[in-house]
Each structure stands twice: as C-alpha cells, then as structure tokens.
Motif scaffolding. Sequence first.
Motif: not given
Length: 285
Positions: A35-53, A64-68
């Motif tokens: 579960l920890t490994k899955k979360l780490k991978n998901k966090i990495q993906i979401e952080k890259k998504h955040l940078e794109a946003l 929008s700022d709200l989406t960020i």
Amino acid sequence: DVERSRGLGDVYKRQVQNMGPLVSKRTNLARVNHLTKKLKNKIQIEKKHLEALKALNEDNKNISDLTISKKEIEISDLENQKNIYEYEKTSILSNIKQEWGPFFVSAVKDKNDLLNRILKNKNQLISLSVTQGNREELPPESIVIIPSISNTSEVKASFLSSSPMVNPSIVGKNFFYYTKNNKLTIGERISAYVSQSNYQQNHLLVPNSSVIWSNGQPWAFIRIKSNGNFERRSLQGMREAENGSENGWIVPEGKIKIDDEIVTNGAQLLLSEEFKYQIKNENED
C-alpha cells in the motif's frame, strides 16, 4: 533388560515454536509495504499533475486557483495516508523485534531463505531455555532434541539467534535453534542437550522404566560388569524430561556414570527381592 545410560550436556527445555504469529506479522508487513508503494507512486503522479496545473494557471489563468488548491489538499491527504502506513510498518517491525528478536526483523525485511523454509515448515524453529544456570557466555552451536510426542528419533538443531521470549516457569537464557527437517510437532514440548559438553557437570538420561521409588526417593539398578550382580543407586536430584512417561528422567552424573548398564525391565522386582533379602537377614539376626 539393561541399557547403557546416555550422557547429556547442559540440559535445555522449551518447545517447537508455532510460527503462526510471525506469519501473520509478515503478511501485514507485506500488505503495508504494498500500500505504501502504491501511494508513493500515486503521490509522484499527482505532484507532476499539480505542476502541469500550475503552469496552466500561470498561462492566463486557464486553470483556476481553486483547482490548484484542491489538488494540493488531495496530495496532502495522500501524504498523511502514506505516513500512517509507514508508522504501521515501524510498529510491526518493532513488535517483531520485541517478540522475536533482531534476526527476524532483518529476515522479514530481506526475504531470508532460512526464514522462508521455517515459515513453510521445511525447517522448524525451536525455542529453548537453559535450565542448568547461565554458565556459558555463548550458546552452543548445535544441540540434540529429545522429542516428547513426535514419532521420531532425536533431532539435531543449530543455533540461530538469541530469543526475547521468556517462560516464567524456566529460569535461564533463551535461544532460537532450527532443525533441517520437519519431523517434530508444532507446539511440542521438548528437552535438549549438548552432545559434547565442555562443562564440568554432565547429565544422564535415565529411561522412565528404570526409575523406582522407595522411601520417597528415586532409585535405579545398575548391573555390575565385573560380577553380573545388581546394585541400587540413588537418582537424587533428577528432573523429569518433557513427557517423562515417554523419555525418562534427567539426572546429574554421579553415582550413575556414562555407559553404566542400567536395568530397564524388572527394576521393581529387583527392589522386592532386595527387601526380602534384608528381612531374611534381620530374622536370622
């Protein structure tokens, strides 16, 4: 019938260890790691998504700022969940160390081959306590196990690690040993000894059928090699081996020596004959 008495080293007692609790802990550890490994991978993906946003947000406010803000909260929640799993992992490993010792902490983390064989019951773990005091600084490298219920001969075992498991009824140091087979019964109470002891006092295993009681004291008959006569010897200080009716009694070497020929069948008859002879002599006097 007679049988040669057998020499033992310092005597140990305990049991064939049930590995179920450790299997459960290792399963939980594997679950948490997954579960920890899955979360780490998901966090990495979401952080890259955040940078794109953020890049789109800076480009004429296409996002929008709200989406960020929502994405940052989502990542924070994932981080918190990851921390919970990591705390659970630390707790599991700490519990294994407390109950089983450092060796098993390393073994469950590194997928140790010996541990895998023990958990699959190809090898067996033996939990032992020294019952003759704490004379040795280091435990013996190998021991011989006397089974109590298993239909097998004596089983050799090798030292594995110190054991934090304590049996309140047995005073002494605690160790783990392992066998190279699975001939013993899980949970079986056992006795064990060092086959070649370097310690000053040796111990003997006297068959249960050899032990007779008189005046509240244990005795056994020895056949004298020089003349074939029988002599009664004291077993004072003896201790029952695990499941004494099967294995016998452990006694400190003294009046009975290694390789003495001890009566295993007919000891009670010899005692009766001795008493008859004593009564006859008293009457003649």
